[in-house]
Design a protein around this motif. Structure first.
Motif, PDB file in Angstrom:
ATOM      1  N   GLN A   8     -14.290  16.006  13.032  1.00  0.00           N
ATOM      2  CA  GLN A   8     -12.979  15.460  13.336  1.00  0.00           C
ATOM      3  C   GLN A   8     -12.282  15.028  12.059  1.00  0.00           C
ATOM      4  O   GLN A   8     -12.917  14.616  11.093  1.00  0.00           O
ATOM      5  CB  GLN A   8     -13.102  14.253  14.274  1.00  0.00           C
ATOM      6  CG  GLN A   8     -13.435  14.603  15.711  1.00  0.00           C
ATOM      7  CD  GLN A   8     -13.495  13.360  16.568  1.00  0.00           C
ATOM      8  OE1 GLN A   8     -14.329  12.494  16.331  1.00  0.00           O
ATOM      9  NE2 GLN A   8     -12.619  13.270  17.536  1.00  0.00           N
ATOM     10  N   ARG A   9     -10.953  15.091  12.115  1.00  0.00           N
ATOM     11  CA  ARG A   9     -10.165  14.653  10.974  1.00  0.00           C
ATOM     12  C   ARG A   9      -9.946  13.156  11.035  1.00  0.00           C
ATOM     13  O   ARG A   9      -9.712  12.590  12.100  1.00  0.00           O
ATOM     14  CB  ARG A   9      -8.816  15.363  10.972  1.00  0.00           C
ATOM     15  CG  ARG A   9      -7.907  14.994   9.808  1.00  0.00           C
ATOM     16  CD  ARG A   9      -6.800  16.019   9.644  1.00  0.00           C
ATOM     17  NE  ARG A   9      -5.905  16.044  10.787  1.00  0.00           N
ATOM     18  CZ  ARG A   9      -4.799  15.297  10.879  1.00  0.00           C
ATOM     19  NH1 ARG A   9      -4.488  14.450   9.923  1.00  0.00           N
ATOM     20  NH2 ARG A   9      -4.006  15.404  11.928  1.00  0.00           N
ATOM     21  N   ILE A  10     -10.038  12.497   9.874  1.00  0.00           N
ATOM     22  CA  ILE A  10      -9.679  11.086   9.802  1.00  0.00           C
ATOM     23  C   ILE A  10      -8.160  10.986   9.859  1.00  0.00           C
ATOM     24  O   ILE A  10      -7.456  11.532   9.011  1.00  0.00           O
ATOM     25  CB  ILE A  10     -10.212  10.439   8.508  1.00  0.00           C
ATOM     26  CG1 ILE A  10     -11.749  10.421   8.513  1.00  0.00           C
ATOM     27  CG2 ILE A  10      -9.669   9.016   8.367  1.00  0.00           C
ATOM     28  CD1 ILE A  10     -12.353   9.933   7.220  1.00  0.00           C
ATOM     29  N   GLU A  11      -7.647  10.301  10.865  1.00  0.00           N
ATOM     30  CA  GLU A  11      -6.201  10.163  11.029  1.00  0.00           C
ATOM     31  C   GLU A  11      -5.661   8.934  10.323  1.00  0.00           C
ATOM     32  O   GLU A  11      -4.588   8.969   9.724  1.00  0.00           O
ATOM     33  CB  GLU A  11      -5.861  10.086  12.521  1.00  0.00           C
ATOM     34  CG  GLU A  11      -4.383  10.219  12.825  1.00  0.00           C
ATOM     35  CD  GLU A  11      -3.835  11.587  12.446  1.00  0.00           C
ATOM     36  OE1 GLU A  11      -2.838  11.624  11.699  1.00  0.00           O
ATOM     37  OE2 GLU A  11      -4.390  12.608  12.875  1.00  0.00           O
ATOM     38  N   ILE A  12      -6.396   7.815  10.386  1.00  0.00           N
ATOM     39  CA  ILE A  12      -6.002   6.588   9.700  1.00  0.00           C
ATOM     40  C   ILE A  12      -7.152   6.155   8.806  1.00  0.00           C
ATOM     41  O   ILE A  12      -8.278   5.967   9.280  1.00  0.00           O
ATOM     42  CB  ILE A  12      -5.665   5.457  10.688  1.00  0.00           C
ATOM     43  CG1 ILE A  12      -4.549   5.866  11.642  1.00  0.00           C
ATOM     44  CG2 ILE A  12      -5.278   4.181   9.937  1.00  0.00           C
ATOM     45  CD1 ILE A  12      -4.259   4.834  12.727  1.00  0.00           C
ATOM     46  N   GLU A  13      -6.874   6.000   7.528  1.00  0.00           N
ATOM     47  CA  GLU A  13      -7.890   5.564   6.569  1.00  0.00           C
ATOM     48  C   GLU A  13      -7.422   4.258   5.925  1.00  0.00           C
ATOM     49  O   GLU A  13      -6.429   4.234   5.200  1.00  0.00           O
ATOM     50  CB  GLU A  13      -8.107   6.635   5.492  1.00  0.00           C
ATOM     51  CG  GLU A  13      -9.185   6.273   4.482  1.00  0.00           C
ATOM     52  CD  GLU A  13      -9.355   7.345   3.407  1.00  0.00           C
ATOM     53  OE1 GLU A  13     -10.364   7.295   2.687  1.00  0.00           O
ATOM     54  OE2 GLU A  13      -8.472   8.213   3.296  1.00  0.00           O
ATOM     55  N   ILE A  14      -8.138   3.192   6.220  1.00  0.00           N
ATOM     56  CA  ILE A  14      -7.828   1.868   5.685  1.00  0.00           C
ATOM     57  C   ILE A  14      -8.887   1.553   4.640  1.00  0.00           C
ATOM     58  O   ILE A  14     -10.079   1.476   4.952  1.00  0.00           O
ATOM     59  CB  ILE A  14      -7.826   0.811   6.805  1.00  0.00           C
ATOM     60  CG1 ILE A  14      -6.817   1.185   7.892  1.00  0.00           C
ATOM     61  CG2 ILE A  14      -7.526  -0.577   6.246  1.00  0.00           C
ATOM     62  CD1 ILE A  14      -6.990   0.411   9.183  1.00  0.00           C
ATOM     63  N   LYS A  15      -8.452   1.374   3.400  1.00  0.00           N
ATOM     64  CA  LYS A  15      -9.409   1.233   2.303  1.00  0.00           C
ATOM     65  C   LYS A  15      -9.138  -0.032   1.496  1.00  0.00           C
ATOM     66  O   LYS A  15      -8.080  -0.175   0.888  1.00  0.00           O
ATOM     67  CB  LYS A  15      -9.329   2.463   1.382  1.00  0.00           C
ATOM     68  CG  LYS A  15     -10.394   2.490   0.296  1.00  0.00           C
ATOM     69  CD  LYS A  15     -10.356   3.789  -0.477  1.00  0.00           C
ATOM     70  CE  LYS A  15     -11.449   3.845  -1.543  1.00  0.00           C
ATOM     71  NZ  LYS A  15     -11.396   5.113  -2.312  1.00  0.00           N
ATOM     72  N   GLU A  66       3.526  -4.336   3.159  1.00  0.00           N
ATOM     73  CA  GLU A  66       2.717  -3.720   2.119  1.00  0.00           C
ATOM     74  C   GLU A  66       1.448  -4.531   1.910  1.00  0.00           C
ATOM     75  O   GLU A  66       1.489  -5.765   1.924  1.00  0.00           O
ATOM     76  CB  GLU A  66       3.498  -3.655   0.795  1.00  0.00           C
ATOM     77  CG  GLU A  66       4.676  -2.703   0.804  1.00  0.00           C
ATOM     78  CD  GLU A  66       5.332  -2.605  -0.564  1.00  0.00           C
ATOM     79  OE1 GLU A  66       4.784  -3.186  -1.530  1.00  0.00           O
ATOM     80  OE2 GLU A  66       6.381  -1.961  -0.663  1.00  0.00           O
ATOM     81  N   PRO A  67       0.313  -3.872   1.725  1.00  0.00           N
ATOM     82  CA  PRO A  67      -0.905  -4.632   1.426  1.00  0.00           C
ATOM     83  C   PRO A  67      -0.816  -5.252   0.033  1.00  0.00           C
ATOM     84  O   PRO A  67      -0.166  -4.688  -0.862  1.00  0.00           O
ATOM     85  CB  PRO A  67      -2.007  -3.574   1.506  1.00  0.00           C
ATOM     86  CG  PRO A  67      -1.314  -2.281   1.180  1.00  0.00           C
ATOM     87  CD  PRO A  67       0.075  -2.419   1.735  1.00  0.00           C
ATOM     88  N   THR A  68      -1.469  -6.379  -0.136  1.00  0.00           N
ATOM     89  CA  THR A  68      -1.539  -6.982  -1.472  1.00  0.00           C
ATOM     90  C   THR A  68      -2.445  -6.147  -2.366  1.00  0.00           C
ATOM     91  O   THR A  68      -2.139  -5.901  -3.535  1.00  0.00           O
ATOM     92  CB  THR A  68      -2.064  -8.422  -1.372  1.00  0.00           C
ATOM     93  OG1 THR A  68      -1.204  -9.171  -0.489  1.00  0.00           O
ATOM     94  CG2 THR A  68      -2.066  -9.091  -2.745  1.00  0.00           C
ATOM     95  N   THR A  69      -3.553  -5.717  -1.806  1.00  0.00           N
ATOM     96  CA  THR A  69      -4.446  -4.774  -2.493  1.00  0.00           C
ATOM     97  C   THR A  69      -4.910  -3.744  -1.481  1.00  0.00           C
ATOM     98  O   THR A  69      -4.867  -3.972  -0.272  1.00  0.00           O
ATOM     99  CB  THR A  69      -5.673  -5.472  -3.108  1.00  0.00           C
ATOM    100  OG1 THR A  69      -6.421  -6.108  -2.062  1.00  0.00           O
ATOM    101  CG2 THR A  69      -5.258  -6.516  -4.133  1.00  0.00           C
ATOM    102  N   GLY A  70      -5.375  -2.618  -1.975  1.00  0.00           N
ATOM    103  CA  GLY A  70      -5.881  -1.572  -1.110  1.00  0.00           C
ATOM    104  C   GLY A  70      -4.790  -0.608  -0.662  1.00  0.00           C
ATOM    105  O   GLY A  70      -3.635  -0.694  -1.099  1.00  0.00           O
ATOM    106  N   SER A  71      -5.159   0.298   0.235  1.00  0.00           N
ATOM    107  CA  SER A  71      -4.220   1.326   0.669  1.00  0.00           C
ATOM    108  C   SER A  71      -4.520   1.762   2.090  1.00  0.00           C
ATOM    109  O   SER A  71      -5.626   1.579   2.601  1.00  0.00           O
ATOM    110  CB  SER A  71      -4.296   2.547  -0.262  1.00  0.00           C
ATOM    111  OG  SER A  71      -5.580   3.153  -0.168  1.00  0.00           O
TER     112      SER A  71
END
Length: 265
Positions: A8-15, A66-71
């Motif tokens: 499966q494809r990753i649709e949402i990636e929170i890093k 917007e996140p302070t850090t990360g993406s």
């Protein structure tokens, strides 16, 4: 990006997402180092104590914060603002009171410059899908709360997003209407198969709807645990009388309540 899980494809990636708000008394850490992947067409519910950052995380995915850090990446592209294949449904219906149901559902399609005839047809199909076929010419003031929320869901689906973000969409509704809309959402999701990120305070609702439930810790919000819901689809309210459902619900409720007690210390 392709997942190794069932191809499966990753649709949402929170890093590594953190969010700090600057307040009068100093910095307020709402989220701290959140990592999570949602797969294509997956339904995920998010639960946790009030103030744990659930809505903040949703707003970051939606591009409203917007996140302070990360993406955050959706469909492989870094989120840099709203739109971009994301539909959002809030607890408050946010319908345009001067527009009919038909025109409200057409609104996102109009922004995409879809022809009047095509958007009329698309909107009508989603209005029918949520059970409001006879109300296309009605105005929001003529609708019940549950009907307004169905319009909001139809509008989000009509824009054909890859991702549907829902922030307690049924939280203000009575129990009977809520149950009806839960089943309506399940039926719609099983037909449309969007990736759904669904915030709720209701453990019963989380277990009924989701393939996985994300339990967040008290502020600062972190992912404390991810629970796989091993219950088959299609699902309905009848599932709630089964031992399997109640065992999962009770175990999850204990975890949520434990986190609430920790938060109150």
């Amino acid at each position: 990006m392709i997942s190794t899980r069932d191809n499966q494809r990753i649709e949402i990636e929170i890093k590594d997402v953190s969010k700090v708000f600057e307040g009068r008394t100093g910095p307020n850490v709402a989220l701290e180092t959140v990592n999570l992947n949602l797969m294509q067409n997956e339904f995920v519910s998010v639960v946790g104590p009030s103030g744990c950052g659930k809505t903040t995380l949703l707003n970051i995915i939606a591009g409203l914060l917007e996140p302070t850090t990360g993406s955050v990446r959706v469909g492989g592209k870094e989120v840099r603002g709203p739109g971009e294949g994301k539909g959002v449904v809030f607890q408050q219906y946010a319908l345009f009171p001067w527009m009919t149901v038909q025109k409200n559902v057409e609104f996102g399609l109009k922004l995409k410059n879809i022809s009047p005839q095509e958007r009329k047809e698309i909107a009508a199909s989603y209005i029918e899908l949520v059970g409001l076929k006879d109300f296309g010419n009605a105005y929001p003031k003529e609708l019940s709360g549950g009907m307004k929320q169905r319009v909001a869901i139809a509008r989000a689906y009509a824009a054909r997003p890859d991702v549907l973000l829902m922030d307690e969409p049924f939280g203000a509704l009575d129990a009977q209407t809520r149950a009806q809309l839960q089943e309506n959402l399940l039926n719609t999701w099983e037909k449309e198969k969007k990736t759904c990120f669904f915030i709720t305070h209701d453990v019963e609702e989380a277990v009924l709807l989701a393939q996985r439930v994300i339990l967040m810790s008290a502020r600062p919000g972190r992912i404390k645990e991810i629970i796989d819901i091993q219950l088959p689809y299609p699902r309905s309210q009848q599932l709630k009388v089964t031992k399997e459902y109640n065992d999962i619900k009770n175990a999850l409720w204990s975890k949520v309540y434990e986190e609430y007690l920790d938060h109150m210390k």
